[in-house]
Design a protein around this motif. Structure first.
Motif, PDB file in Angstrom:
ATOM      1  N   VAL A   6       7.403  -3.367   0.010  1.00 46.13           N
ATOM      2  CA  VAL A   6       6.604  -4.593   0.039  1.00 46.13           C
ATOM      3  C   VAL A   6       5.485  -4.422   1.068  1.00 46.13           C
ATOM      4  N   ILE A   7       4.288  -4.760   0.645  1.00 45.07           N
ATOM      5  CA  ILE A   7       3.108  -4.685   1.505  1.00 45.07           C
ATOM      6  C   ILE A   7       2.519  -6.082   1.601  1.00 45.07           C
ATOM      7  N   GLU A   8       2.103  -6.493   2.781  1.00 41.75           N
ATOM      8  CA  GLU A   8       1.380  -7.759   2.897  1.00 41.75           C
ATOM      9  C   GLU A   8       0.145  -7.576   3.766  1.00 41.75           C
ATOM     10  N   GLY A   9      -0.863  -8.373   3.462  1.00 42.68           N
ATOM     11  CA  GLY A   9      -2.119  -8.293   4.182  1.00 42.68           C
ATOM     12  C   GLY A   9      -3.130  -9.225   3.553  1.00 42.68           C
ATOM     13  N   LYS A  10      -4.397  -8.815   3.545  1.00 47.18           N
ATOM     14  CA  LYS A  10      -5.430  -9.698   3.004  1.00 47.18           C
ATOM     15  C   LYS A  10      -6.535  -8.899   2.328  1.00 47.18           C
ATOM     16  N   ILE A  11      -7.123  -9.511   1.302  1.00 41.55           N
ATOM     17  CA  ILE A  11      -8.309  -8.947   0.661  1.00 41.55           C
ATOM     18  C   ILE A  11      -9.516  -9.484   1.413  1.00 41.55           C
ATOM     19  N   LEU A  12     -10.277  -8.575   1.996  1.00 40.85           N
ATOM     20  CA  LEU A  12     -11.409  -8.976   2.838  1.00 40.85           C
ATOM     21  C   LEU A  12     -12.527  -9.556   1.982  1.00 40.85           C
ATOM     22  N   GLN A  13     -13.100 -10.644   2.445  1.00 38.31           N
ATOM     23  CA  GLN A  13     -14.108 -11.354   1.669  1.00 38.31           C
ATOM     24  C   GLN A  13     -15.451 -10.649   1.607  1.00 38.31           C
ATOM     25  N   ASP A  14     -15.720  -9.735   2.554  1.00 35.17           N
ATOM     26  CA  ASP A  14     -17.079  -9.203   2.681  1.00 35.17           C
ATOM     27  C   ASP A  14     -17.161  -7.678   2.658  1.00 35.17           C
ATOM     28  N   LYS A  15     -16.115  -6.993   2.167  1.00 34.46           N
ATOM     29  CA  LYS A  15     -16.149  -5.531   2.124  1.00 34.46           C
ATOM     30  C   LYS A  15     -15.801  -5.029   0.733  1.00 34.46           C
ATOM     31  N   THR A  16     -16.484  -3.969   0.302  1.00 32.75           N
ATOM     32  CA  THR A  16     -16.185  -3.328  -0.979  1.00 32.75           C
ATOM     33  C   THR A  16     -16.150  -1.819  -0.783  1.00 32.75           C
ATOM     34  N   HIS A  17     -15.595  -1.126  -1.785  1.00 35.80           N
ATOM     35  CA  HIS A  17     -15.495   0.333  -1.729  1.00 35.80           C
ATOM     36  C   HIS A  17     -15.607   0.876  -3.151  1.00 35.80           C
ATOM     37  N   PRO A  18     -16.333   1.974  -3.369  1.00 37.32           N
ATOM     38  CA  PRO A  18     -16.481   2.514  -4.734  1.00 37.32           C
ATOM     39  C   PRO A  18     -15.224   3.218  -5.223  1.00 37.32           C
ATOM     40  N   GLU A  19     -14.926   3.067  -6.513  1.00 42.84           N
ATOM     41  CA  GLU A  19     -13.816   3.789  -7.140  1.00 42.84           C
ATOM     42  C   GLU A  19     -14.008   3.809  -8.645  1.00 42.84           C
ATOM     43  N   TRP A  20     -13.261   4.701  -9.315  1.00 40.14           N
ATOM     44  CA  TRP A  20     -13.220   4.757 -10.775  1.00 40.14           C
ATOM     45  C   TRP A  20     -11.888   5.392 -11.159  1.00 40.14           C
ATOM     46  N   MET A  21     -11.381   5.001 -12.339  1.00 43.46           N
ATOM     47  CA  MET A  21     -10.017   5.406 -12.692  1.00 43.46           C
ATOM     48  C   MET A  21      -9.872   5.600 -14.190  1.00 43.46           C
ATOM     49  N   VAL A  22      -8.720   6.145 -14.590  1.00 41.68           N
ATOM     50  CA  VAL A  22      -8.388   6.316 -16.003  1.00 41.68           C
ATOM     51  C   VAL A  22      -7.721   5.045 -16.510  1.00 41.68           C
ATOM     52  N   GLU A  23      -8.148   4.603 -17.708  1.00 45.73           N
ATOM     53  CA  GLU A  23      -7.638   3.361 -18.274  1.00 45.73           C
ATOM     54  C   GLU A  23      -6.613   3.634 -19.378  1.00 45.73           C
ATOM     55  N   MET A  24      -6.197   2.582 -20.087  1.00 46.74           N
ATOM     56  CA  MET A  24      -5.148   2.679 -21.103  1.00 46.74           C
ATOM     57  C   MET A  24      -5.462   3.664 -22.214  1.00 46.74           C
ATOM     58  N   LEU A  25      -6.747   3.868 -22.495  1.00 53.77           N
ATOM     59  CA  LEU A  25      -7.158   4.745 -23.593  1.00 53.77           C
ATOM     60  C   LEU A  25      -7.257   6.211 -23.158  1.00 53.77           C
ATOM     61  N   GLN A  26      -6.797   6.513 -21.935  1.00 52.86           N
ATOM     62  CA  GLN A  26      -6.890   7.853 -21.325  1.00 52.86           C
ATOM     63  C   GLN A  26      -8.340   8.283 -21.136  1.00 52.86           C
ATOM     64  N   THR A  27      -9.235   7.323 -21.020  1.00 48.59           N
ATOM     65  CA  THR A  27     -10.642   7.604 -20.750  1.00 48.59           C
ATOM     66  C   THR A  27     -10.985   7.090 -19.350  1.00 48.59           C
ATOM     67  N   TYR A  28     -12.040   7.658 -18.756  1.00 57.23           N
ATOM     68  CA  TYR A  28     -12.452   7.253 -17.414  1.00 57.23           C
ATOM     69  C   TYR A  28     -13.291   5.980 -17.468  1.00 57.23           C
ATOM     70  N   ASP A  29     -12.967   5.054 -16.586  1.00 53.73           N
ATOM     71  CA  ASP A  29     -13.797   3.869 -16.420  1.00 53.73           C
ATOM     72  C   ASP A  29     -15.019   4.252 -15.586  1.00 53.73           C
ATOM     73  N   HIS A  30     -16.059   3.419 -15.641  1.00 58.42           N
ATOM     74  CA  HIS A  30     -17.262   3.738 -14.863  1.00 58.42           C
ATOM     75  C   HIS A  30     -17.069   3.383 -13.388  1.00 58.42           C
ATOM     76  N   LYS A  31     -17.912   3.919 -12.544  1.00 52.61           N
ATOM     77  CA  LYS A  31     -17.847   3.690 -11.098  1.00 52.61           C
ATOM     78  C   LYS A  31     -18.131   2.224 -10.787  1.00 52.61           C
ATOM     79  N   ARG A  32     -17.290   1.628  -9.927  1.00 52.69           N
ATOM     80  CA  ARG A  32     -17.481   0.234  -9.521  1.00 52.69           C
ATOM     81  C   ARG A  32     -17.249   0.106  -8.017  1.00 52.69           C
ATOM     82  N   SER A  33     -17.793  -0.953  -7.440  1.00 51.45           N
ATOM     83  CA  SER A  33     -17.462  -1.319  -6.068  1.00 51.45           C
ATOM     84  C   SER A  33     -16.438  -2.447  -6.135  1.00 51.45           C
ATOM     85  N   GLN A  34     -15.290  -2.226  -5.507  1.00 50.32           N
ATOM     86  CA  GLN A  34     -14.205  -3.198  -5.558  1.00 50.32           C
ATOM     87  C   GLN A  34     -13.859  -3.703  -4.156  1.00 50.32           C
TER      88      GLN A  34
END
Length: 443
Positions: free
Chosen positions: A235-263
């Protein structure tokens, strides 16, 4: 019997899990082994090179194991899930929890897996996130993948407009970070409830409690005051910061890569875990991922279509459609207009669907060869094909208009024509074939 260890014991009893005692790496090796056994067995890795935690994968990678998770048979999974949704009941809250046995401030102590060569990093893929609905005060639970940035921060993937994102936007509008809790390593019935797209304001843990016959117990966390399953491994607890983002991209259900996003970025407050903890990894785009996401939708479709059209026998989200984009609806046709009405309703019930095929009761909707046979012998393209143009579809489909999220959809009536002689469509049968044991003849 409501934690991950109970479920693993059940898998061992049913010979549905294999144990790997060789030391393995989180960097591609675990993903590779999981992919190789995809669709056959669950797996438990006893020794991880980069961590002292154990790791399990492919827990509900087949319909059989999915049925075991919800206390059903393969034939009545949807009845069990639909009944649990209807009879959702709030779990009891305990003052103690086994995950409180250990505490850490280092997220990187977990065996976070690097799955694919071009992903932006390793990802936690089984994480269920808990937050408080700002309008109702009820908790919301949903799946969100996490990418480590350092030992106390993750990026967190959120789909805009979905429930957690709505909670986050509300907190941000009030100038606040959003407090959340995260569980990893829970009984799959809890994961299945977390994957279900419940109504805004509903608590998915009430559904999980119903699936677990009212035996689920929650425990309150010290920082967030949120309630999570007491039997959770991590179990992890903490907070989602309101003013910070970070780039990432991942493989989705179709086994294809999603595009780069800031999350958005999550900041750690506490990491709790049981003695000898078990980390759960879900291999993106493979059977467990697809069934976890697709089967709750399949249950929803079965419930809604049978309620509206009693002639509906069964709805299946197909493996070839990644258990998300294609559906086959088996019906007992009463009128020639039934299939097209059912096609329309099926698309309305699950917006991501791209293709719906309607078949008769003698066609197995889970057998691709059987469905293709129905199309070959009962479908005429000039009158049985429905094409819907320029409508909202799935963001996962790379062939669609990704900017406007628009696609074209196909409905196929592959049922027998009621105006033709039924004898011409009857499948020939060999009497008592089910009683023949072939090994008796070849010794």
């Amino acid at each position: 019997m409501t934690d991950l260890r109970n479920y693993i014991s059940l898998l061992k009893k049913n010979r549905e899990i294999k144990t790997v005692k060789t030391k393995v790496s989180t960097k591609f090796e675990i993903a590779g082994v999981t992919a190789k056994i995809d669709g056959s067995h669950a797996v438990l890795f006893e020794k991880i090179k980069e961590s002292n935690f154990r790791l399990t994968a492919n827990l509900v990678g087949t319909r059989k194991r999915f049925a075991l998770a919800v206390g059903a048979t393969e034939n009545n999974i949807h009845e069990k899930v639909i009944l649990a949704i209807k009879n959702a009941k709030k779990p009891e809250v305990s003052s103690s929890a086994k995950f409180m046995e250990n505490k850490s401030k280092n997220l990187l102590s977990m065996p976070i897996v690097t799955h694919f060569e071009k992903e932006s990093g390793p990802f936690i893929t089984s994480s269920i996130v808990y937050a408080t609905n700002p309008e109702t005060g009820q908790q919301n639970s949903s799946f969100h993948r996490l990418m480590p940035i350092d030992k106390s921060h993750f990026s967190i993937r959120m789909v805009e407009g979905r429930h957690l994102h709505r909670c986050f936007v509300d907190a941000k509008e009030h100038g606040e970070d959003l407090k959340i809790a995260i569980t990893i390593g829970v009984h799959p019935a809890i994961s299945i409830a977390g994957a279900y797209q419940a109504e805004w304001g509903s608590d998915e843990m009430n559904i999980a409690n119903s699936l677990l016959k009212g035996k689920l117990t929650l425990a309150k966390l010290p920082f967030t005051r949120l309630q999570v399953p007491a039997g959770s491994e991590i179990v992890i607890e903490g907070k989602i910061l309101q003013d910070k983002t970070h780039p990432e991209w991942m493989v989705e259900m179709l086994q294809t890569y999603d595009h780069k996003r800031s999350q958005p970025v999550f900041e750690l407050e506490n990491l709790f875990f049981r003695n000898n903890p078990i980390f759960h990894d879900v291999l993106s785009g493979y059977s467990e991922h697809r069934l976890l996401m697709g089967m709750p939708i399949e249950s929803k479709l079965n419930g809604e279509l049978k309620r509206t059209f009693p002639q509906t026998e069964h709805v299946s989200m197909t493996n070839g459609g990644c258990n998300w984009l294609h559906a086959v609806v088996q019906i007992k046709k009463k009128d020639e207009s039934d299939p097209k009405k059912i096609i329309k309703k099926t698309f309305e019930s699950h917006r991501s669907l791209k293709q719906v095929i309607v078949v008769d009761t003698d066609i197995d909707p889970n057998n691709a060869e059987s469905v293709e046979y129905a199309m070959a012998t009962r479908f005429q393209a000039d009158k049985d094909l429905v094409i819907i143009k320029n409508v909202r579809g799935s963001s996962l489909d790379p062939s669609s208009d990704q900017q406007k999220l628009k696609t074209a959809k196909t409905g196929i009536d592959a049922t027998r024509s009621l105006s033709k002689h039924p004898e011409g469509f009857e499948l020939a049968k060999i009497p008592k074939i089910d009683k023949i044991k072939i090994e008796k003849y070849f010794r």
